[in-house]
Design a protein around this motif. Structure first.
Motif, PDB file in Angstrom:
ATOM      1  N   LEU A 184       2.262   1.703  -3.451  1.00 12.90           N
ATOM      2  CA  LEU A 184       1.234   2.217  -4.351  1.00 12.90           C
ATOM      3  C   LEU A 184       0.981   3.703  -4.101  1.00 12.90           C
ATOM      4  CD1 LEU A 184      -1.387  -0.676  -4.407  1.00 12.90           C
ATOM      5  CD2 LEU A 184      -0.036   0.160  -6.330  1.00 12.90           C
ATOM      6  N   LYS A 185       0.978   4.089  -2.834  1.00 15.88           N
ATOM      7  CA  LYS A 185       0.778   5.498  -2.497  1.00 15.88           C
ATOM      8  C   LYS A 185       1.907   6.352  -3.076  1.00 15.88           C
ATOM      9  CE  LYS A 185      -1.980   5.870   1.641  1.00 15.88           C
ATOM     10  NZ  LYS A 185      -1.991   6.300   3.034  1.00 15.88           N
ATOM     11  N   SER A 218      -7.303   5.730  -8.529  1.00 16.50           N
ATOM     12  CA  SER A 218      -6.321   4.835  -7.900  1.00 16.50           C
ATOM     13  C   SER A 218      -6.082   5.240  -6.456  1.00 16.50           C
ATOM     14  CB  SER A 218      -4.997   4.875  -8.652  1.00 16.50           C
ATOM     15  OG  SER A 218      -5.143   4.368  -9.947  1.00 16.50           O
ATOM     16  N   GLU A 219      -6.001   6.535  -6.227  1.00 19.05           N
ATOM     17  CA  GLU A 219      -5.799   7.032  -4.867  1.00 19.05           C
ATOM     18  C   GLU A 219      -6.964   6.635  -3.967  1.00 19.05           C
ATOM     19  OE1 GLU A 219      -4.311  11.139  -2.832  1.00 19.05           O
ATOM     20  OE2 GLU A 219      -5.748  11.320  -4.466  1.00 19.05           O
ATOM     21  N   THR A 263       0.831  -1.203   0.000  1.00 19.98           N
ATOM     22  CA  THR A 263       0.000   0.000   0.000  1.00 19.98           C
ATOM     23  C   THR A 263       0.863   1.248   0.000  1.00 19.98           C
ATOM     24  OG1 THR A 263      -1.710  -1.197   1.224  1.00 19.98           O
ATOM     25  CG2 THR A 263      -1.866   1.175   1.207  1.00 19.98           C
ATOM     26  N   GLU A 291       3.873   5.661  -5.625  1.00 20.23           N
ATOM     27  CA  GLU A 291       3.748   5.680  -7.082  1.00 20.23           C
ATOM     28  C   GLU A 291       2.633   6.637  -7.511  1.00 20.23           C
ATOM     29  OE1 GLU A 291       2.746   2.646 -10.758  1.00 20.23           O
ATOM     30  OE2 GLU A 291       3.334   1.819  -8.826  1.00 20.23           O
ATOM     31  N   ASN A 292       1.539   6.629  -6.774  1.00 22.57           N
ATOM     32  CA  ASN A 292       0.431   7.515  -7.086  1.00 22.57           C
ATOM     33  C   ASN A 292       0.825   8.981  -6.901  1.00 22.57           C
ATOM     34  OD1 ASN A 292      -2.266   7.683  -7.979  1.00 22.57           O
ATOM     35  ND2 ASN A 292      -2.942   8.144  -5.910  1.00 22.57           N
ATOM     36  N   ILE A 335      -6.661   2.942  -3.201  1.00 16.26           N
ATOM     37  CA  ILE A 335      -5.603   2.696  -2.213  1.00 16.26           C
ATOM     38  C   ILE A 335      -6.106   3.028  -0.816  1.00 16.26           C
ATOM     39  CG2 ILE A 335      -3.349   3.500  -1.392  1.00 16.26           C
ATOM     40  CD1 ILE A 335      -2.599   3.873  -4.384  1.00 16.26           C
TER      41      ILE A 335
END
Length: 133
Positions: A10-11, A95-96, A7, A13-14, A99
C-alpha cells in the motif's frame, strides 16, 4: 507478517500515486504556459501584419475570437483538471495517513522478549505464553 507485506504494498502504491500527481501538476503547468505563449504569439502576428485589406481584418478578427474562445475553454478545462487533481492529492494524503495509522497500530502490540530461549523459529503465541506461566 502478511499484514506487513500488505502495508508495504500500500505504501508503494501510494508513493506511485504521489509521483503521478506531481507529474500531472507539471504537465498542467506546461500546457497552460504553451496555451498562453501560442495566443500571445498569434496576437503579436496579427498586430504586425502590414497593409491589411478590410476583408482580411474581418478574417483576423474572427480568428482572434476563435482563439480567445479556445483559450477561455482551455482555461476552464484546466481549472476543472486542477480541481480533480487536488481532490486526488487529498485522497492520496488521507490514504497515506491511514496506512501510517495501520502500521502504528500493528506495532502497538508487538513485544520483543529477550533472554528466553526460543523453542522453534516460529513459535505460537500459546507456546510463548506458557513459558511465562
Amino acid at each position: 507478517m502478511s499484514s506487513d507485506k500488505a502495508t508495504k504494498a500500500l505504501k508503494k502504491e501510494n508513493e506511485d500515486l504521489k509521483l503521478l500527481c506531481k507529474r500531472m501538476e507539471e504537465q498542467i503547468a506546461k500546457l497552460t504556459e504553451r496555451i498562453d505563449n501560442e495566443l500571445d504569439s498569434r496576437s503579436h502576428y496579427s498586430q504586425t501584419e502590414p497593409s491589411v485589406q478590410p476583408r482580411d481584418i474581418q478574417f483576423l478578427s474572427d480568428e482572434y475570437e476563435d482563439l480567445k474562445t479556445f483559450r477561455n475553454q482551455a482555461k476552464a478545462d484546466l481549472v476543472e483538471i486542477r480541481g480533480n487533481l487536488s481532490f486526488l492529492i487529498e485522497r492520496v494524503k488521507r490514504s497515506e495517513a491511514a496506512i501510517d495509522a495501520i502500521e502504528q497500530y500493528s506495532y502497538q502490540y508487538n513485544v520483543k522478549i529477550v533472554g528466553i530461549p526460543q523453542s522453534t523459529e516460529k513459535e505460537s503465541a500459546t507456546t510463548t505464553a506458557s513459558l511465562f506461566v
